[in-house]
Motif scaffolding. Sequence first.
Motif, mmCIF file in Angstrom:
data_model
loop_
_atom_site.group_PDB
_atom_site.id
_atom_site.type_symbol
_atom_site.label_atom_id
_atom_site.label_comp_id
_atom_site.label_asym_id
_atom_site.label_seq_id
_atom_site.Cartn_x
_atom_site.Cartn_y
_atom_site.Cartn_z
ATOM 1 N N ALA A 228 0.828 -1.214 0.000
ATOM 2 C CA ALA A 228 0.000 0.000 0.000
ATOM 3 C C ALA A 228 0.860 1.262 0.000
ATOM 4 O O ALA A 228 0.506 2.263 -0.631
ATOM 5 N N ALA A 229 1.999 1.217 0.666
ATOM 6 C CA ALA A 229 2.891 2.381 0.701
ATOM 7 C C ALA A 229 3.468 2.668 -0.678
ATOM 8 O O ALA A 229 3.678 3.815 -1.054
ATOM 9 N N ASN A 230 3.756 1.599 -1.432
ATOM 10 C CA ASN A 230 4.212 1.704 -2.825
ATOM 11 C C ASN A 230 5.335 2.740 -2.997
ATOM 12 O O ASN A 230 5.217 3.679 -3.805
ATOM 13 N N PRO A 231 6.437 2.584 -2.277
ATOM 14 C CA PRO A 231 7.493 3.595 -2.338
ATOM 15 C C PRO A 231 8.231 3.617 -3.672
ATOM 16 O O PRO A 231 8.424 2.585 -4.319
ATOM 17 N N ASP A 232 8.652 4.823 -4.054
ATOM 18 C CA ASP A 232 9.518 4.988 -5.223
ATOM 19 C C ASP A 232 10.985 4.819 -4.841
ATOM 20 O O ASP A 232 11.813 4.467 -5.679
ATOM 21 N N VAL A 233 11.280 5.110 -3.565
ATOM 22 C CA VAL A 233 12.656 5.074 -3.069
ATOM 23 C C VAL A 233 12.654 4.562 -1.632
ATOM 24 O O VAL A 233 11.742 4.875 -0.865
ATOM 25 N N ILE A 234 13.674 3.791 -1.282
ATOM 26 C CA ILE A 234 13.910 3.391 0.105
ATOM 27 C C ILE A 234 15.036 4.272 0.640
ATOM 28 O O ILE A 234 16.066 4.457 -0.016
ATOM 29 N N LEU A 235 14.849 4.808 1.835
ATOM 30 C CA LEU A 235 15.859 5.633 2.494
ATOM 31 C C LEU A 235 16.257 4.945 3.793
ATOM 32 O O LEU A 235 15.394 4.549 4.589
ATOM 33 N N MET A 236 17.564 4.807 4.011
ATOM 34 C CA MET A 236 18.061 4.157 5.223
ATOM 35 C C MET A 236 19.275 4.908 5.752
ATOM 36 O O MET A 236 19.922 5.670 5.037
ATOM 37 N N MET A 237 19.602 4.656 7.026
ATOM 38 C CA MET A 237 20.826 5.174 7.611
ATOM 39 C C MET A 237 21.985 4.249 7.281
ATOM 40 O O MET A 237 21.810 3.033 7.168
ATOM 41 N N GLU A 238 23.173 4.846 7.139
ATOM 42 C CA GLU A 238 24.387 4.045 7.011
ATOM 43 C C GLU A 238 24.751 3.492 8.375
ATOM 44 O O GLU A 238 24.719 4.206 9.372
ATOM 45 N N ARG A 239 25.089 2.217 8.429
ATOM 46 C CA ARG A 239 25.517 1.608 9.682
ATOM 47 C C ARG A 239 26.712 0.719 9.415
ATOM 48 O O ARG A 239 26.755 0.000 8.410
ATOM 49 N N HIS A 240 27.675 0.760 10.327
ATOM 50 C CA HIS A 240 28.840 -0.098 10.186
ATOM 51 C C HIS A 240 28.421 -1.553 10.359
ATOM 52 O O HIS A 240 27.627 -1.903 11.218
#
Length: 297
Positions: A228-240
Amino acid sequence: MTAPRSFPRAARWLATGLSFAMSFMATGPVYSADRLPENADRIVAIGGSLTEIVYALGEQDRLVARDSTASFPAEALSLPDVGYMRALSPEGVLSVKPDGILAIEGSGPPEAVSVLASAGVPFVTVPEGYSGEAIQQKIRAVGTALGVDGKAEALSSQVAADLADAVSEAHKLNRTTRVLFVLSYTGGRVLASGTGTAADAIIQMAGAQNAIDGVPGYKQLNEEAITAANPDVILMMERHGDQNAASEILANAAIAQTPAGQNKRLIRMNGLYLLGFGPRTASAVRELSDDLADFGL
């Protein structure tokens, strides 16, 4: 009756706080103010954005420790780390013998903050928020606490103007891009950001839409919710240590069916830079907007 073998955590913290308070010969009521003593030059900053602000104000020589969320500027990493801002140990904070504590709102747990505030060390809580006005308020609050109101007002005005320009530039693109911010992905479970969060605010500043609207805070999503969210882009934090996270999340069965998954669109940014809402937020908005543009969005 046999004495218990260990005290509950709160009791141990209280005992620790009392021990340190006695060693510092602290007396009187719990300290509560918006300004640290003029001669305070052993300050602990709890909250990465506060450490950034102290450096931006040129008052870094007064810092003796930071919390683990403070990763910028690089020089701050040489300061002792007193732990994560939401899981503080009073003993760790007090071990550096501070004469002032700056803590971002939400630091904790509450029992630890109570012990710190009652240990005789001046303690200032700085309001948190996710807007340009909130950043200005943070900078002014830190400036007041450190007795450098003039420098804080100048920095606040500069940061506000830069952020307004960045947001204006991003919004000129009239995007309809849907961005899904994923806080964590463990065992195939997606924990994503809804409304009222730092991620929600930065996404909107960059001229995009939060793919999870109408749901406050962070929410674990099932397959139906992701579809339902149907995202165009995924955004995440960088993690070691999570180099495989990008490929894993794009391979998620539900995400793979969305435009983000089909086109392999994933953006990763430093967490403090992206979500800290400090002096660098304008730069973060521009970078996020540029990254979206690189995808043709």
